[in-house]
Each structure stands twice: as C-alpha cells, then as structure tokens.
Enzyme design. Sequence first.
Site, PDB file in Angstrom:
ATOM      1  N   ALA A 159       0.850  -1.094  -0.091  1.00 54.81           N
ATOM      2  CA  ALA A 159       0.189   0.098  -0.086  1.00 54.81           C
ATOM      3  C   ALA A 159       0.878   1.188  -0.128  1.00 54.81           C
ATOM      4  O   ALA A 159       1.879   1.253   0.162  1.00 54.81           O
ATOM      5  CB  ALA A 159      -0.911   0.126   1.308  1.00 54.81           C
ATOM      6  N   LYS A 175      -4.357   5.481   4.139  1.00 55.56           N
ATOM      7  CA  LYS A 175      -3.567   4.081   3.494  1.00 55.56           C
ATOM      8  C   LYS A 175      -4.449   3.422   2.745  1.00 55.56           C
ATOM      9  O   LYS A 175      -5.347   3.241   2.944  1.00 55.56           O
ATOM     10  CB  LYS A 175      -3.130   3.460   4.782  1.00 55.56           C
ATOM     11  CG  LYS A 175      -2.206   2.191   4.440  1.00 55.56           C
ATOM     12  CD  LYS A 175      -1.830   1.409   5.650  1.00 55.56           C
ATOM     13  CE  LYS A 175      -0.825   0.189   5.337  1.00 55.56           C
ATOM     14  NZ  LYS A 175      -0.297  -0.696   6.496  1.00 55.56           N
ATOM     15  N   ASP A 309       6.791  -5.286  12.741  1.00 52.63           N
ATOM     16  CA  ASP A 309       7.412  -4.557  11.723  1.00 52.63           C
ATOM     17  C   ASP A 309       7.957  -3.358  12.095  1.00 52.63           C
ATOM     18  O   ASP A 309       7.559  -2.215  11.618  1.00 52.63           O
ATOM     19  CB  ASP A 309       6.307  -4.391  10.567  1.00 52.63           C
ATOM     20  CG  ASP A 309       6.925  -4.061   9.269  1.00 52.63           C
ATOM     21  OD1 ASP A 309       8.240  -4.436   8.962  1.00 52.63           O
ATOM     22  OD2 ASP A 309       6.298  -3.834   8.027  1.00 52.63           O
TER      23      ASP A 309
END
Length: 510
Positions: A159, A175, A309
């Site tokens: 994205a 997003k 992440d």
Amino acid sequence: MQRKRIIKVGVALVSVSIGAYYGKEIRDGYIGALRFGRTAVAVGGIMVDYNRSLYSKTIDLASAEYAKARSEVHLRSAQRLLKLCETNGGAFIKVGQHLGALDYLLPFEYVSTMKVLHSQAPQSSFEDVLNVIKEDLKCEPSTVFRTIEKTPIGTASLAQVHKAELNDGTVVAVKVQHPLVKAYSTIDMKSMEILVNLASWVFPDLKLEWLVKETKINLPCELNFVMEGENAEKTAGLMKHLPWLHIPKVYWDLSTSRVLTMEYCEGFEIGVLGQEKKTEFEPFKKEISQKITKLYSDMIFLHGYVHCDPHPGNLKIELKQGKLLIHLLDHGLYAQLPTEFRENYAKLWMSIIRSNVHEIEEVSEKLGVKELHGIFACMVSGRSWNAILGGIDQRKKTSEEEKEIKDDASKYVAEIIEVLHRVPREMLLVFKTNDLLRGLNSTLGVRDNITSFVTMSRSCANAHYLKEYSQCSTFLSKLHVVMSHYVAHFKITAYELLLWWAAWWAHDSS
C-alpha cells in the site's frame, strides 16, 4: 551423488515448465502465468548456479577457495532474487523485505542485497488511488476529503499513504492498498510454494518452507486493513502505561479492508534521523533507543502481543516541550505469543544474560532446537558464542565480533536454516522483530546502550515474577516471590549503576 543431483535439477526445471503451463491454480490468465514463469526462471537459475559452483566441484570446505566461491554464488543468487522481487512486486517484495530484515541470521550477501527493498517499494498512480477510495467508500473522494496530496508520504509493498484533510479541517493519513496486490497474492504464494518445495527436493539442506508458510499466514492479515485498525486500538489499550507512546486514532467511518484512514502524526521517521543530522534530536538518541526497547520488551515479555514490523519508517519521533513522543505506525502484522512460549523466551534471555549454558540448552530443547542451542542463542542475542560465554553484559560488541558474526552466518547457513525450520512460528516473527530493532539502533548510531540492556532485563524479570506469583497458593509463598522480585530489581539497578560507573571511568581515563 553429483549425477543424481544434476538429474534432480533437470527434473525440477521440467516440472516447473509443466506447472507453468498446466497448473490449475496458475492458469488464472496471462499475467499469472507470466509472474509464475519469472519466478520459475529465477529460482531455476539459482539452483543451477549453486549446483555448478558448490556441489559439482571437489573443493575443501575449509579452504579460502570454497569460502570465495560460496560468497560469490550467494551474491549472484541474492541479486537474482532482488530483480525478481522488484519485477513482480506485491508479495514478492514483502518476502524480500523479510529476508532483508534477518540480519545475523542469513548470509551477509542476501541481507545486504535485499535490504534495499525497504526503501524501494512500488507506487500506484494517483488515479488508481482515487479509484480504490471511490470503490471502497462508495462515494467520490472529494465528498469526504477536502484535499488529498498527490505525492504519497510513504510507499510500501502492499500500500501507500497519502496526507489528506477532512472537510472539517482535520489532517489525516490515508493508507490505500495497491489495486492488484490482493488479486495477485494467491498466484504469487502458490508460485513460491511450488518452487520452494522443488528447491528443497533438489537440495535437502535448503529448508525454506518456513518462509512460505509464514507468508501464507501473515499476508492475508496484512491485506485486511480492518484488522490493522483493530490491532492499533488493542495496542493503544495495552500500552497506555507508557505516556511517551502514541498510537494514531482510526477513523472507522472512512476505513475498509483496502482503505485505512488514521490520525496524521507529526515528527521525523527514525530513518530520517539516521540519514540527516537533526541537532535537536542528537542528545535524545540513547533515550529513543531505551524507550523503543522498553516498548518491545513489554510487548514480548509482559503482554505477548508484538508489533512485528518496527522498521525505521514505522516509528516517528517528535519533540513536544522538550519531551520525546514516539508514534508507532503500521499495525498490519502482529504476533500473539502463547503464554508458555513467552515464559520460555524470557527464561532463554535470562540464561543468555547469565551465561548459563545448561539453562540455554534446557530452554532450547523446549523450543525444539536442543542440539543447536549455541547457534540458536547467537541468533536470539545477535552476539557471538564467545561473547555469550564471557557475558554479553560485560563485553562490548567490537568490529571484530561483528565480522565474526557475519562470517558465521555464511558458514553455518544449513544449521541456521535448520533452526528456522524447527522453532515455533512465533519465534520466526520474534527473530525478525529483534533484527529490525538492532537495525534501528544502528540507524540511530547507538551501540552497547547500557540502559536498553537493563530495560530488557527488567521486563524479563517482571515476566518471570508474574508467572511465579500466579502459581502461589499461600500468603508466605506470595511474600517470597514478591521479595525475590524486589531483590532481582535491586540487583539489576546495582548492576546498572556499576556499568554506568565503569563507562564513566573508562571515558574519564581516556
């Protein structure tokens, strides 16, 4: 033996060609076949290269000639994989980023080559972005957004994010998923699965099924932005005891599985702080490192709910009235650690800190890698075995140790892959998270941060205390555990003061 391996390579390549033409799941149109074909050519080329360079020659495995040939074939193969990831995009970039995050675990040639994917992600056209918003929100974007900046403020494998303004003037971050990434993901995952299985058949030591399995589990979660919003809200609740942490608010009425509208956060990404010298942040770099360590230690050891992440683009740092504020972004991938795993992992870290080899072996057995406990401990700590034996809390990581670790990652590829193949899947995400956190410290220019090390030790001790206290049935046993807990924290504090004194003395003497 070599003839059998060559026959296997030939059969594998023929199988790949047949699969590309006849495979039921692959025949989803020209694009799917083309993507599979690219993957087949790249993986086939890598298998042939390894066979020619390492397996079809009689070379002394301990010789400099073998080490040179091994390094060269690692680099060529990594470059082939990088080109494949960049061409196919989507899930391939996600897998490539995962490999690039496994510093200290995979050969240096692979990690250094694949790391570029963290900053080289595909970008959809602004027209495609508006179309996705229109399809998912069932209205023209202009009816809900006063403005949307055409240039994204961030792009990733799945994205990209655009800064926008709502009709009431609220600034948000939108997003938007790349249009075709979800459609291609099924084909891409099937391609990877077939080719990894073939590669493992030709080279039995090459066990990469763990990578495909993890991607198959994680990718659908990351493609569902509703789940990402829920992750963000859950983390905000769990971490509300950290006043310096901020999780952006989700605007649910403007969010779907492909569009996520969140509060816009000011500040600088950690990657920017590492590249550009921001004078106002220089005195705070160690504190930033310590706070991020505290955040992730609490996630892992106390709550067992871990943001997986933490690369430099997902942490923004802001100074408000002279105090640090850390914005944690991108909540698409989380690991829910089972209680037993969390307790074993905390015990493993405590045994590493205490250089207790017997306990390291004991916990490693519970995690499935008893006979590989030495390599496993090095993978977890990011330190050499000699440093662990000597006490990682007493020995600073030197450039010589860094070189030793990188050499070992290349030398013990088969053993490292065996560890990755055996450990629980939660451990794979923790490995990735640990290496990304080490990368953050490297980006900040922070090494051997005493405070961060002590912070993690405290979280380990807290996790151990909670386990012991929950098992108490009498007042005396509870009192004993509480006193032991305070003694442990007293020792950690005394040890912290000792390390600070030693560091001050060394600096003053120089």
